[in-house]
Design a protein around this motif. Structure first.
Motif, PDB file in Angstrom:
ATOM      1  N   TRP A 395       0.834  -1.211   0.000  1.00 12.36           N
ATOM      2  CA  TRP A 395       0.000   0.000   0.000  1.00 12.36           C
ATOM      3  C   TRP A 395       0.865   1.255   0.000  1.00 12.36           C
ATOM      4  N   LEU A 396       1.973   1.250   0.710  1.00  9.24           N
ATOM      5  CA  LEU A 396       2.859   2.422   0.696  1.00  9.24           C
ATOM      6  C   LEU A 396       3.458   2.641  -0.688  1.00  9.24           C
ATOM      7  N   ASP A 397       3.795   1.563  -1.374  1.00  7.63           N
ATOM      8  CA  ASP A 397       4.335   1.699  -2.725  1.00  7.63           C
ATOM      9  C   ASP A 397       3.318   2.313  -3.679  1.00  7.63           C
ATOM     10  N   ARG A 398       2.030   2.109  -3.403  1.00 11.10           N
ATOM     11  CA  ARG A 398       0.988   2.695  -4.242  1.00 11.10           C
ATOM     12  C   ARG A 398       0.557   4.088  -3.753  1.00 11.10           C
ATOM     13  N   GLY A 399       1.166   4.560  -2.668  1.00 10.82           N
ATOM     14  CA  GLY A 399       0.806   5.866  -2.144  1.00 10.82           C
ATOM     15  C   GLY A 399      -0.475   5.873  -1.337  1.00 10.82           C
ATOM     16  N   GLU A 400      -0.957   4.697  -0.948  1.00 13.29           N
ATOM     17  CA  GLU A 400      -2.201   4.588  -0.168  1.00 13.29           C
ATOM     18  C   GLU A 400      -1.839   4.600   1.320  1.00 13.29           C
ATOM     19  N   ARG A 401      -1.560   5.777   1.839  1.00 17.99           N
ATOM     20  CA  ARG A 401      -1.104   5.892   3.225  1.00 17.99           C
ATOM     21  C   ARG A 401      -2.182   5.468   4.218  1.00 17.99           C
ATOM     22  N   GLU A 402      -3.437   5.810   3.962  1.00 18.31           N
ATOM     23  CA  GLU A 402      -4.503   5.465   4.906  1.00 18.31           C
ATOM     24  C   GLU A 402      -4.696   3.954   4.993  1.00 18.31           C
ATOM     25  N   LEU A 403      -4.628   3.284   3.831  1.00 17.46           N
ATOM     26  CA  LEU A 403      -4.766   1.829   3.860  1.00 17.46           C
ATOM     27  C   LEU A 403      -3.570   1.180   4.527  1.00 17.46           C
ATOM     28  N   ALA A 404      -2.380   1.770   4.344  1.00  9.15           N
ATOM     29  CA  ALA A 404      -1.196   1.252   5.037  1.00  9.15           C
ATOM     30  C   ALA A 404      -1.351   1.405   6.550  1.00  9.15           C
ATOM     31  N   ASP A 405      -1.908   2.537   6.980  1.00 10.84           N
ATOM     32  CA  ASP A 405      -2.153   2.727   8.415  1.00 10.84           C
ATOM     33  C   ASP A 405      -3.144   1.695   8.946  1.00 10.84           C
ATOM     34  N   LEU A 406      -4.173   1.398   8.158  1.00 13.16           N
ATOM     35  CA  LEU A 406      -5.154   0.393   8.567  1.00 13.16           C
ATOM     36  C   LEU A 406      -4.491  -0.961   8.763  1.00 13.16           C
ATOM     37  N   VAL A 407      -3.634  -1.348   7.813  1.00 13.82           N
ATOM     38  CA  VAL A 407      -2.924  -2.620   7.919  1.00 13.82           C
ATOM     39  C   VAL A 407      -2.004  -2.626   9.135  1.00 13.82           C
ATOM     40  N   VAL A 408      -1.306  -1.502   9.371  1.00 15.54           N
ATOM     41  CA  VAL A 408      -0.370  -1.437  10.493  1.00 15.54           C
ATOM     42  C   VAL A 408      -1.092  -1.618  11.814  1.00 15.54           C
ATOM     43  N   HIS A 409      -2.223  -0.964  11.995  1.00 18.65           N
ATOM     44  CA  HIS A 409      -2.910  -1.048  13.288  1.00 18.65           C
ATOM     45  C   HIS A 409      -3.569  -2.414  13.479  1.00 18.65           C
ATOM     46  N   GLY A 449      -4.007  -4.821  -5.772  1.00 15.65           N
ATOM     47  CA  GLY A 449      -4.569  -3.496  -5.995  1.00 15.65           C
ATOM     48  C   GLY A 449      -5.722  -3.173  -5.086  1.00 15.65           C
ATOM     49  N   GLY A 450      -6.374  -4.210  -4.553  1.00 10.19           N
ATOM     50  CA  GLY A 450      -7.438  -3.985  -3.572  1.00 10.19           C
ATOM     51  C   GLY A 450      -8.783  -3.746  -4.219  1.00 10.19           C
ATOM     52  N   PRO A 451      -9.812  -4.456  -3.754  1.00 12.31           N
ATOM     53  CA  PRO A 451     -11.158  -4.251  -4.289  1.00 12.31           C
ATOM     54  C   PRO A 451     -11.761  -2.962  -3.773  1.00 12.31           C
ATOM     55  N   ALA A 452     -12.896  -2.601  -4.355  1.00 10.21           N
ATOM     56  CA  ALA A 452     -13.567  -1.346  -3.973  1.00 10.21           C
ATOM     57  C   ALA A 452     -13.975  -1.339  -2.528  1.00 10.21           C
ATOM     58  N   GLU A 453     -14.281  -2.543  -1.980  1.00 10.39           N
ATOM     59  CA  GLU A 453     -14.735  -2.574  -0.597  1.00 10.39           C
ATOM     60  C   GLU A 453     -13.660  -2.073   0.350  1.00 10.39           C
ATOM     61  N   VAL A 454     -12.388  -2.428   0.079  1.00  9.53           N
ATOM     62  CA  VAL A 454     -11.308  -1.993   0.958  1.00  9.53           C
ATOM     63  C   VAL A 454     -11.091  -0.502   0.826  1.00  9.53           C
ATOM     64  N   ARG A 455     -11.132   0.006  -0.390  1.00 10.72           N
ATOM     65  CA  ARG A 455     -10.904   1.432  -0.592  1.00 10.72           C
ATOM     66  C   ARG A 455     -12.000   2.259   0.079  1.00 10.72           C
ATOM     67  N   SER A 456     -13.242   1.811  -0.029  1.00 14.89           N
ATOM     68  CA  SER A 456     -14.340   2.568   0.580  1.00 14.89           C
ATOM     69  C   SER A 456     -14.274   2.487   2.094  1.00 14.89           C
ATOM     70  N   ALA A 457     -13.639   1.425   2.639  1.00 15.04           N
ATOM     71  CA  ALA A 457     -13.518   1.314   4.104  1.00 15.04           C
ATOM     72  C   ALA A 457     -12.610   2.390   4.658  1.00 15.04           C
TER      73      ALA A 457
END
Length: 457
Positions: A395-409, A449-457
């Motif tokens: 997620w960090l490589d794709r610039g998705e910082r919020e999703l990376a934070d979700l994974v980290v926590h 790349g992640g489905p829409a459900e993860v991005r909307s979360a």
């Protein structure tokens, strides 16, 4: 149509049996139960959310032979098996890089059961382990359909609610230690350490200050509940998870400017004394008692630490006697009861008090199931950590910082769980296997790349 007809026949038969039984009032409940099953068939992800909510609340239903959690779990397992047979689930859902290690672990557990010194005790232990593991399979099958932020919210709210109950009700305290709706203060502390990283995430992700204040307030409730558990291990795990979280967010800490320091110092001046005043004196004394570890464990100074040292001695003896298959699943407590430590460290006159588990999942697995099983279990957890790390990196490589934070926590919740296994014997804990399954689901979503459900979360 065939499924509808079969469900109709089952409904009619169940109602007739209920009316003919000594409990005819169960007949209307059958209709409600069938409605729940029909809903879960269309939305099995909601069943997983329900199981997560019920984990801290299991003590409410301990007197029931068939609790809501058992009904929900059994229904979900039956539904998913039917959908697998009918090929109604997308292909590849059940795949995971954790299966080889898990199957090898189960194979060795089965061999240990065959060579067990007490098959009835081993059978009960094996049944509990398999029940916990069902969460792993459920997560693999429906985890992609579950919005992750709502899952975090439900778990935090559920654990915080039990904290409030324990704080204001003496019925939910044992010898002055808060146990929530469970039977042991350390088990309760485990739930708090798992929920705390998620509460911090929700406070960080809140868009409105009122929502952020709500999650911060629930975080304070969790901390208050931790202090009432008097759990030293819980505090150690919580601090370690906090340090790892600060390291992940170190880039944000660099944004602090000199003009912010005044507000930070003012907040610290207000909150630190208030926090110290709110910590019970007994908890402070228990924490201070850890200092005796520098000079070795003295059972006369701290019976709890002495008892834990005795677990290590007994477990070491079991490993030396049979390092390959161990004494058999569930036999540690039986072995410990035969030693002099059991009576020396008994807290009551109850004869059952001498049957104590190892209070260390890793030690218990090595002693009961052998060194190969212990190594496989450790490899399984290390693979889970790696899955969380790979998902974070993707997620960090794709610039998705919020999703990376979700994974980290979520990874910090798993990290807290695996650390707490050093202080509790809970290889069957539902949250352990749920988070282990989520590690693969998150990695697969991140790398694809992640489905829409993860991005909307």
């Amino acid at each position: 149509m065939l499924i509808v007809a079969m469900m109709g026949m089952m409904l009619g038969l169940a109602c007739v049996l209920a009316l003919a039984s000594p409990w005819p009032w169960l007949a209307p409940m059958v209709i409600g139960a069938l409605a729940v099953v029909a809903f879960l068939y269309r939305r099995p992800g909601w069943g997983l959310l329900g199981l997560v909510v019920l984990v801290p609340l299991e003590g409410l239903f301990k007197e029931l032979a068939f609790s809501p959690a058992k009904f929900l779990g059994a229904s979900l397992i039956g539904i998913l098996l039917m959908q697998l047979l009918l090929r109604q689930l997308p292909e590849g859902r059940a795949r995971s890089n954790l299966w080889p290690l898990l199957l090898l672990f189960l194979l060795w557990v089965g061999l240990s059961f065959l060579f067990s010194s007490n098959h009835p005790a081993s059978l009960g232990n094996l049944r509990e382990l398999l029940i916990g593991m069902t969460l792993f399979g459920i997560v693999l099958l429906v985890g992609r359909d579950v919005p992750l932020l709502p899952l975090c919210r439900l778990l935090v709210i559920s654990v915080a609610a039990t904290c409030l109950i324990a704080l204001f009700s003496a019925r939910h305290q044992v010898q002055g230690r808060a146990v929530g709706l469970l039977q042991d203060a350390n088990y309760f502390a485990l739930l708090i350490t798992v929920a705390m990283p998620l509460a911090v995430l929700l406070a960080m992700r809140a868009r409105h200050w009122l929502t952020r204040l709500l999650w911060l307030g629930l975080g304070v409730v969790l901390l208050a509940g931790m202090t009432r558990t008097d759990s030293r291990s819980g505090l150690v795990v919580l601090l370690l998870a906090l340090l790892v979280g600060l390291w992940h967010h170190r880039a944000r800490l660099a944004r602090i400017r000199p003009r912010h320091l005044g507000f930070i110092m003012l907040g610290a001046a207000l909150l630190v004394p208030l926090g110290l005043m709110s910590v019970p004196d007994d908890y402070v004394e228990r924490i201070k008692s850890l200092s005796i570890l520098r000079s070795g464990v003295n059972a006369h100074q701290d019976a709890s630490l002495g008892r834990r040292a005795s677990y290590l001695l007994v477990g070491g003896e079991m490993i030396r006697e049979d390092p390959v298959f161990g004494g058999g699943p569930g036999t540690f407590a039986l072995r410990y009861a035969t030693t002099g430590y059991a009576k020396a460290f008994s807290d009551s006159s109850d004869s059952l008090d001498i049957y104590r588990r190892a209070h260390n999942t890793y030690l218990e697995i090595f002693a009961e199931m052998g060194i190969p099983a212990g190594l496989l279990f450790l490899a399984l957890l290390l693979m889970g950590w790696r899955n969380f790390e790979r998902a974070r990196r993707a997620w960090l490589d794709r610039g998705e910082r919020e999703l990376a934070d979700l994974v980290v926590h979520l990874g910090l919740a798993f990290f807290s769980m695996t650390l707490f296994l050093l202080f509790l014997s809970v290889p069957n804990h539902k949250l352990l296997w749920l988070l282990l399954g989520l590690s693969w689901v998150l990695r697969q979503q991140a790398e694809s790349g992640g489905p829409a459900e993860v991005r909307s979360a």
